[in-house]
Write a protein that holds these residues in place. Sequence first.
Motif, PDB file in Angstrom:
ATOM      1  N   UNK A 114       3.111   4.958 -11.311  1.00 22.83           N
ATOM      2  CA  UNK A 114       1.987   6.214 -11.983  1.00 22.83           C
ATOM      3  C   UNK A 114       0.489   5.726 -12.447  1.00 22.83           C
ATOM      4  N   UNK A 115       1.859   5.493 -13.664  1.00 22.25           N
ATOM      5  CA  UNK A 115       0.914   4.844 -14.692  1.00 22.25           C
ATOM      6  C   UNK A 115       0.145   3.664 -14.582  1.00 22.25           C
ATOM      7  N   UNK A 116       0.530   2.896 -13.776  1.00 20.06           N
ATOM      8  CA  UNK A 116       0.180   1.198 -13.257  1.00 20.06           C
ATOM      9  C   UNK A 116      -0.905   1.682 -12.218  1.00 20.06           C
ATOM     10  N   UNK A 117      -1.006   3.156 -11.878  1.00 19.55           N
ATOM     11  CA  UNK A 117      -2.702   3.649 -11.019  1.00 19.55           C
ATOM     12  C   UNK A 117      -1.975   3.031  -9.432  1.00 19.55           C
ATOM     13  N   UNK A 118      -0.653   2.730  -9.041  1.00 17.66           N
ATOM     14  CA  UNK A 118      -0.356   2.358  -7.832  1.00 17.66           C
ATOM     15  C   UNK A 118       1.402   3.293  -7.086  1.00 17.66           C
ATOM     16  N   UNK A 119       1.302   4.368  -7.495  1.00 21.66           N
ATOM     17  CA  UNK A 119       2.407   4.992  -6.317  1.00 21.66           C
ATOM     18  C   UNK A 119       1.908   5.720  -5.393  1.00 21.66           C
ATOM     19  N   UNK A 120       2.765   5.362  -4.382  1.00 24.48           N
ATOM     20  CA  UNK A 120       3.042   6.451  -3.715  1.00 24.48           C
ATOM     21  C   UNK A 120       3.786   6.485  -2.428  1.00 24.48           C
ATOM     22  N   UNK A 121       4.680   7.562  -1.923  1.00 26.26           N
ATOM     23  CA  UNK A 121       5.763   7.469  -1.015  1.00 26.26           C
ATOM     24  C   UNK A 121       5.889   6.399  -0.658  1.00 26.26           C
ATOM     25  N   UNK A 122       5.017   5.811   0.594  1.00 27.72           N
ATOM     26  CA  UNK A 122       5.336   5.365   1.145  1.00 27.72           C
ATOM     27  C   UNK A 122       5.033   3.583   0.651  1.00 27.72           C
ATOM     28  N   UNK A 123       4.332   2.920  -0.762  1.00 31.10           N
ATOM     29  CA  UNK A 123       4.326   1.843  -1.533  1.00 31.10           C
ATOM     30  C   UNK A 123       5.271   0.961  -0.891  1.00 31.10           C
TER      31      UNK A 123
END
Length: 136
Positions: A114-123
């Motif tokens: 999330x801090x990197x701005x890339x989080x998602x459950x299916x990443x």
Amino acid sequence: MTLTDTLKEKYPGALAWSIGDSPAMANELAELVCRGIKTASCGSLASFMTDASAPKIGSYNIILNGQQEPVCVIRIVALRLVRFSEITEAFARKEGEGDLSLAYWQQEHKAFFTRQGTWSEDMELVTEEFEVVEVL
């Protein structure tokens, strides 16, 4: 010549990097690697694809602490592509962090990505497993 330079001569092609997104985290995680508790790590596939020097199976890597000083050398023994939602309890234990549970892994890695701005459950994640070759 620095210690990092000497190690790069000893392990040709070795990359030097720290784990995490802060000096404190780099210190904590480097210590876990040196003690043999942390034997795996992961990063987003997006970051992996844009990094020309991304780790490869069989490659040696110099792990740096939060002060960018070498603390050990590892060798990558496995790379896998896994979705965030499919990380297992066994892999969470290999990451060696917190209470070693999947719940802890999910909480901390969700915060990190999330801090990197890339989080998602299916990443998609590239998971790395490694062995310590030398502790400095």
